[in-house]
Design an enzyme around this catalytic site. Structure first.
Site, short mmCIF file in Angstrom:
data_model
loop_
_atom_site.label_atom_id
_atom_site.label_comp_id
_atom_site.label_asym_id
_atom_site.label_seq_id
_atom_site.Cartn_x
_atom_site.Cartn_y
_atom_site.Cartn_z
CD GLN A 1 -3.14 -0.48 -0.14
OE1 GLN A 1 -3.26 0.74 -0.60
NE2 GLN A 1 -4.21 -1.36 -0.42
CB SER A 2 4.44 1.87 -1.14
OG SER A 2 5.10 2.96 -1.51
#
Ligand SMILES: Cc1ncc(COP(=O)(O)O)c(C=O)c1O
Length: 246
Positions: free
Chosen positions: A74-75
């Site tokens: 989920q960067s």
């Protein structure tokens, strides 16, 4: 500007607003201001676009045509790297790391990984959790494959051992903030910044000090204990100072 000798590209709406948080300030009987770097504009905004301006500037100065980077599933950094590549007409490949033990389909498929997919990045996966050197090496290995195919790739690394071009974006942000504070007649007692890779923290702190401002900077770390993060910030400040000949 302190960073004007470094190549950069324009990805952000700048200067971002500096706003007083009226309700929070009233609740705590103090004055709390926020630098709205959520409003940088690129792919929902955030601090990464300032950093990417200098990474991509460096990449373009080397004639790169493809960006590679790595980050958590989920960067935000990965999402904004893909958007920045699209905006600057570069190809892009990203590596998503399994840093947290979550099996839910929402974690793996919605939010940032969904946006990365619809922006058309080629996606690789890295099975190990916190392994910065290993994750960087996997991207470097992939870059070698691309070179053999005639491409000119540029890896935006994760590990603190690399030259932190991205932190230059926050040296610039420090100058921008000081100018706003002066024109608005505000004298803060301290700055509070988020700190993860430490590019924001190190760049901002160095930028303030390079402008002669001695106001304390407090980092709130998103992923390490204070002692480890302190070491990381110091190492990064040393690398940025070296890069800028300070
Ligand atoms: C929204 C947001 N703010 C702040 C940070 C921390 O910034 P930096 O990686 O420059 O330390 C991150 C990433 O860790 C982030 O995603």
């Amino acid at each position: 500007m302190l960073t004007s000798s470094f190549p950069s590209v324009n990805l952000s709406h700048k200067p971002t607003p500096l706003e007083r948080l009226d309700n929070l300030s009233d609740d705590y009987q103090t004055n709390i201001w926020i630098k709205r770097d959520d409003c940088t504009g690129l792919a929902f905004g955030g601090n990464k676009s300032r950093q990417l301006e200098y990474y991509i500037g460096h990449a373009k100065s080397l004639g790169a045509d493809t960006l590679l980077t790595t980050g958590a599933i989920q960067s935000n950094h990965v999402r904004m790297t893909v958007a920045a590549a699209r905006k600057t007409n570069m190809d892009v490949e990203v590596q998503l790391e399994h840093r947290v033990d979550r099996d839910q389909v929402e974690y793996h498929e919605s939010g940032n990984p969904f946006l990365v997919k619809i922006m058309g990045a080629k996606i690789h996966y890295y099975a190990v959790g916190e392994d910065e050197d290993g994750a960087d090496q996997a991207m470097i290995d992939r870059a070698e494959v691309l070179k053999a195919e005639g491409k000119n790739p540029y890896v935006i690394p994760l590990s603190n051992a690399n030259t932190p071009y991205g932190a230059l974006g926050y040296v610039e942000a420090a100058e921008e903030t000081l100018q706003q504070l002066e024109s608005m007649g505000i004298q803060p007692e301290r700055f509070i910044v988020p700190t993860g890779s430490a590019s924001t923290h190190a760049g901002f702190l160095l930028g303030l000090r390079a402008c002669g401002c001695q106001i304390p900077v407090q980092g709130i770390c998103v992923r390490r204990d204070a002692a480890s993060q302190k070491k990381r910030v110091i190492t990064k400040i040393q690398s940025v100072s070296k890069l800028m000949n300070l």
